[in-house]
Design a protein around this motif. Structure first.
Motif, mmCIF file in Angstrom:
data_model
loop_
_atom_site.group_PDB
_atom_site.id
_atom_site.type_symbol
_atom_site.label_atom_id
_atom_site.label_comp_id
_atom_site.label_asym_id
_atom_site.label_seq_id
_atom_site.Cartn_x
_atom_site.Cartn_y
_atom_site.Cartn_z
ATOM 1 N N VAL A 1 -0.249 -3.090 -5.986
ATOM 2 C CA VAL A 1 -0.071 -1.834 -5.259
ATOM 3 C C VAL A 1 -1.430 -1.171 -5.121
ATOM 4 C CG1 VAL A 1 1.065 0.411 -5.219
ATOM 5 C CG2 VAL A 1 2.254 -1.578 -6.178
ATOM 6 N N VAL A 2 -1.845 -0.895 -3.882
ATOM 7 C CA VAL A 2 -3.126 -0.252 -3.621
ATOM 8 C C VAL A 2 -2.863 1.136 -3.062
ATOM 9 C CG1 VAL A 2 -3.237 -1.391 -1.368
ATOM 10 C CG2 VAL A 2 -5.301 -0.394 -2.352
ATOM 11 N N ALA B 1 6.759 -0.597 -9.985
ATOM 12 C CA ALA B 1 6.174 -1.933 -10.076
ATOM 13 C C ALA B 1 5.586 -2.174 -11.456
ATOM 14 C CB ALA B 1 5.102 -2.103 -9.001
ATOM 15 N N ALA B 2 4.933 -1.162 -12.011
ATOM 16 C CA ALA B 2 4.351 -1.305 -13.347
ATOM 17 C C ALA B 2 5.439 -1.407 -14.396
ATOM 18 C CB ALA B 2 3.433 -0.122 -13.631
ATOM 19 N N TYR C 1 0.845 -1.193 0.000
ATOM 20 C CA TYR C 1 0.000 0.000 0.000
ATOM 21 C C TYR C 1 0.880 1.242 0.000
ATOM 22 C CZ TYR C 1 0.994 -0.236 5.028
ATOM 23 O OH TYR C 1 1.623 -0.309 6.245
ATOM 24 N N VAL C 2 0.370 2.297 -0.575
ATOM 25 C CA VAL C 2 1.057 3.585 -0.599
ATOM 26 C C VAL C 2 0.073 4.654 -0.181
ATOM 27 C CG1 VAL C 2 2.741 2.969 -2.361
ATOM 28 C CG2 VAL C 2 0.527 3.877 -3.043
ATOM 29 N N GLY C 3 0.550 5.647 0.550
ATOM 30 C CA GLY C 3 -0.319 6.725 0.983
ATOM 31 C C GLY C 3 -0.653 7.652 -0.154
ATOM 32 N N ALA D 1 -0.792 -5.504 -10.653
ATOM 33 C CA ALA D 1 -2.052 -4.755 -10.633
ATOM 34 C C ALA D 1 -1.851 -3.501 -9.806
ATOM 35 C CB ALA D 1 -3.197 -5.597 -10.065
ATOM 36 N N LEU D 2 -2.426 -2.393 -10.273
ATOM 37 C CA LEU D 2 -2.414 -1.127 -9.560
ATOM 38 C C LEU D 2 -3.858 -0.766 -9.231
ATOM 39 C CD1 LEU D 2 0.080 0.838 -11.877
ATOM 40 C CD2 LEU D 2 0.619 -0.710 -9.989
#
Length: 698
Positions: free
Chosen positions: A569-570, A400-401, A375-377, A531-532
């Motif tokens: 990554v969410v 990541a992508a 996760y990222v803020g 996946a993003l």
């Protein structure tokens, strides 16, 4: 209230209709005197037909008795369609049963004609319809329209063999041992064994990520069919139907099952539905409407992804497929399998009540199959991130992508469709609204003028009413704008979009960025390399009781398309329970926590609730006349925001909520239905929309 076919003081003018009494009709003709032309005689055996008339008025929600004329004796069979005279008009109806005599003391009318002798309403489905109508405070006629499709005369006239593939038995060559996809679940093989033995196991299934869920459902259906019973599978949309249909063909062979979807057209859909009714197909897979399919000797019902809101019927009385299938499994003593990648609080309630058992894999197997979630803020972190300023992606997601694109396609989930669905003043951040109807403004493309999403008015000369500024800024970015930004951030990489207007069925193994709205993600051959999940605040910030539960469901459905151990990554705050459940891939604990919190505050599914929507006067009249059960609590009413319709008169509407303990749910439905019947008998002009356990409470 007695059952009758033509003697009720609730229908004006009904007593003046011509009738023929059984006593008069049974008298023999005098010798040498010809019988009068047009005189109808009742059938000699079981002359009374008990008919469900197609009338949705609550105070007429009961069967009516009619005489069966001798010339229609052979055709008037239980379950067939007929035409009868009711309140001076010819209306449709279904024969429920035939009896020797009627409880009605007055005269009975004759059945006018038999529309079709095909017994399309089976006793099992008729009993289910009655139970669903009572549970949701609806009428038999409303549920009947959902359960039995419209007649197609040409299809009915076709030979039985043409109504579905003959055979109806699973191919021994096609069927496996039925346990391959279930070996990853400790209780999987025992569940199949119970189905094979003719028992009724009921399970809430948390599936492993990946495409294996279709094969698992197909194997459960195959085991049930080999045991001599039928199976019914309900999924969310036509794409899932196609996937399960392919798995069933591989498992069962040809001619054993049918797929029912709205895209088939009325003729083909009715042809396949008749194949189920006539027994030439013993298994069904379909969308929501298939939950009433007349499967004979039902042994298993399956519901996939029960948290999807499409499983809730949008027409009265608004039944949910999960409740209908649970009622059906209970009535037929059949097995039940409610599955998905995540777990809803409603399914957790079934487990806690003891109605169903948990069916999950062990944690070690889950860790090998799940993706790696990070996760990222947002907000301040994105403002400082150069990558985020160029493509709305934090540096972690960007890297990541970039790395994943070297191995295959990358899925990007965006909560909103369109280009820029929400805009605001560029200076003071006041939401941009239409000057005509106060509806929200949006941008359809980078070169178009803003327009109103309610009335469609172009707002090319918009000016902020607070500060007078004329420039706009994006509040929410849609899938099209995201695809445009990603195309600039990753030059040379194909960008494909999937949404409501154009949904991709599948994607190949080649590298590409696939931008999709929730629910429209196409599976990729071999799985996505990453996946993003963007704009998590849009999903989590909705004013909805189920916002966190629904967000986790959408995230896990998208992340399940990623290869094992692939990066996900969410973009959301990591301390939120839904984000932590996604990181740990533990939807069960999240659902149990949600249910416990709702029990403390008395929200569904821990309690039963009814939503009443109408004008303030109509709601007050209904509540004043309803004999609500003890412990009922009325919340509201409060105004209901409505979307203006150009040219239509605005009408103030309100919504009230009635909350009762879970054990009093049936009493609540009965009380509201009785109150609706009183208002209907009085011919109240304002109707009240009654929904039991609605998905949206706010």
């Amino acid at each position: 209230m007695t059952k009758d076919g033509g003697g009720t003081d609730l229908i004006p003018g009904l007593d003046e209709l011509p009738r023929t009494s059984p006593e008069k009709a049974d008298k023999p003709d005098k010798p040498g005197k010809a019988r009068k032309k047009g005189v109808r005689r009742p059938a000699e055996e079981l002359p009374v037909a008990r008919i469900a008339v197609d009338m949705s008025l609550p105070h007429l929600d009961r069967p009516f008795d009619y005489l069966v004329p001798a010339e229609l004796d052979a055709k008037t069979v239980p379950g067939c369609r007929v035409r009868v005279r009711f309140a001076g008009q010819l209306v449709d109806g279904f024969v429920l049963e035939r009896v020797a005599e009627s409880d009605h003391e007055g005269k009975l009318l004759f059945v006018e004609r038999v529309t079709s002798p095909e017994p399309v309403l089976t006793p099992e489905v008729a009993a289910l319809i009655r139970e669903v109508a009572d549970r949701y405070a609806g009428t038999f006629a409303d549920v009947l329209r959902l359960a039995v499709p419209p007649r197609h005369a040409r299809v009915e006239a076709e030979p039985v063999a043409a109504s579905g593939d003959a055979g109806g038995e699973p191919s021994e060559d096609a069927c496996t041992d039925g346990s391959g996809a279930w070996r990853d679940y400790p209780a999987g093989e025992s569940f199949l064994s119970a189905l094979a033995d003719g028992r009724a196991p009921r399970a809430v299934w948390t599936a492993l990520p990946g495409p294996g869920w279709t094969a698992a459902i197909a194997q459960a259906v195959a085991v049930t069919l080999r045991g001599g019973r039928g199976a019914l599978v309900v999924v969310a949309d036509g794409r899932d139907v196609a996937r399960v249909d392919t798995a069933l063909q591989a498992e069962l062979g040809e001619g054993v099952h049918v797929a029912l979807t709205a895209e088939l057209g009325p003729a083909e859909r009715y042809r396949r539905w008749l194949a189920v009714l006539r027994g030439t197909a013993r298994a069904v897979v379909g969308t929501r409407a298939a939950m009433f399919a007349p499967v004979a000797d039902l042994g298993l019902v399956v519901l996939w992804d029960d948290g999807d809101d499409v499983h809730a019927e949008p027409h009265a009385p608004y039944p949910h497929a999960r409740d209908v299938l649970a009622l059906r499994a209970h009535r037929a003593k059949a097995g039940a399998l409610i599955g998905g990648f995540t777990r809803t609080t409603d399914a957790t309630q079934l487990v806690e009540s003891g109605w169903a058992h948990t069916l999950t894999s062990d944690r070690g197997r889950v860790r090998t199959a799940m993706p790696r979630v990070r996760y990222v803020g947002e907000d301040a972190q994105l403002a400082r991130d150069a990558a985020a300023r160029s493509a709305r992606l934090p540096n972690v997601a960007f890297e990541a992508a970039r790395q994943a694109l070297e191995e295959g396609p990358v899925l990007v989930q965006v909560p909103r469709r369109g280009y820029v669905p929400a805009i605001a003043c560029g200076r003071c951040r006041t939401p941009a609204q239409c000057v005509a109807c106060q509806g929200p403004l949006s941008l359809p493309s980078s070169h178009a003028a803003p327009y109103c999403r309610w009335c469609g008015r172009i707002a090319g000369d918009w000016r902020c009413p607070e500060c007078g500024f004329v420039h706009l800024r994006a509040v929410v970015v849609g899938a099209k704008r995201t695809a445009e930004e990603l195309g600039r951030a990753f030059p040379g990489v194909p960008v494909r979009t999937s949404g409501r207007d154009s949904i991709l069925e599948r994607h190949g193994p080649e590298r590409a960025l696939v931008v999709s709205t929730p629910g429209a993600e196409p599976p990729a051959e071999g799985g996505y390399s990453a996946a993003l999940l963007l704009d998590g605040w849009v999903l989590l910030g909705r004013p909805d009781l189920r916002a966190g539960e629904e967000t986790l469901r959408r995230w896990m459905n998208a992340a399940s398309l990623v290869r094992p151990q692939g990066p996900v990554v969410v973009a959301a705050e990591g301390s939120l329970p839904a984000v932590q459940a996604l990181v740990r891939w533990d939807p069960v604990t999240y659902a149990e926590r949600e249910l416990a919190e709702r029990k403390e505050v008395g929200f569904p599914p821990a309690a039963r609730m009814a939503s009443l929507t109408s004008t303030p006067a109509a709601i007050r009249e209904l509540l004043d006349g309803a004999r609500l059960p003890d412990g009922a609590e009325v919340l509201g009413p409060v105004p209901v925001p409505s979307t203006p319709v150009p040219g239509a008169d605005a009408q103030e509407k309100e919504r009230a909520l009635v909350r009762v303990p879970r054990a009093a749910g049936h009493a609540l439905a009965r009380a509201l239905k009785e109150a609706q019947g009183v208002r209907s008998a009085r011919k109240a002009t304002e109707t009240v929309r009654v929904q039991i356990d609605p998905l949206e409470l706010i």
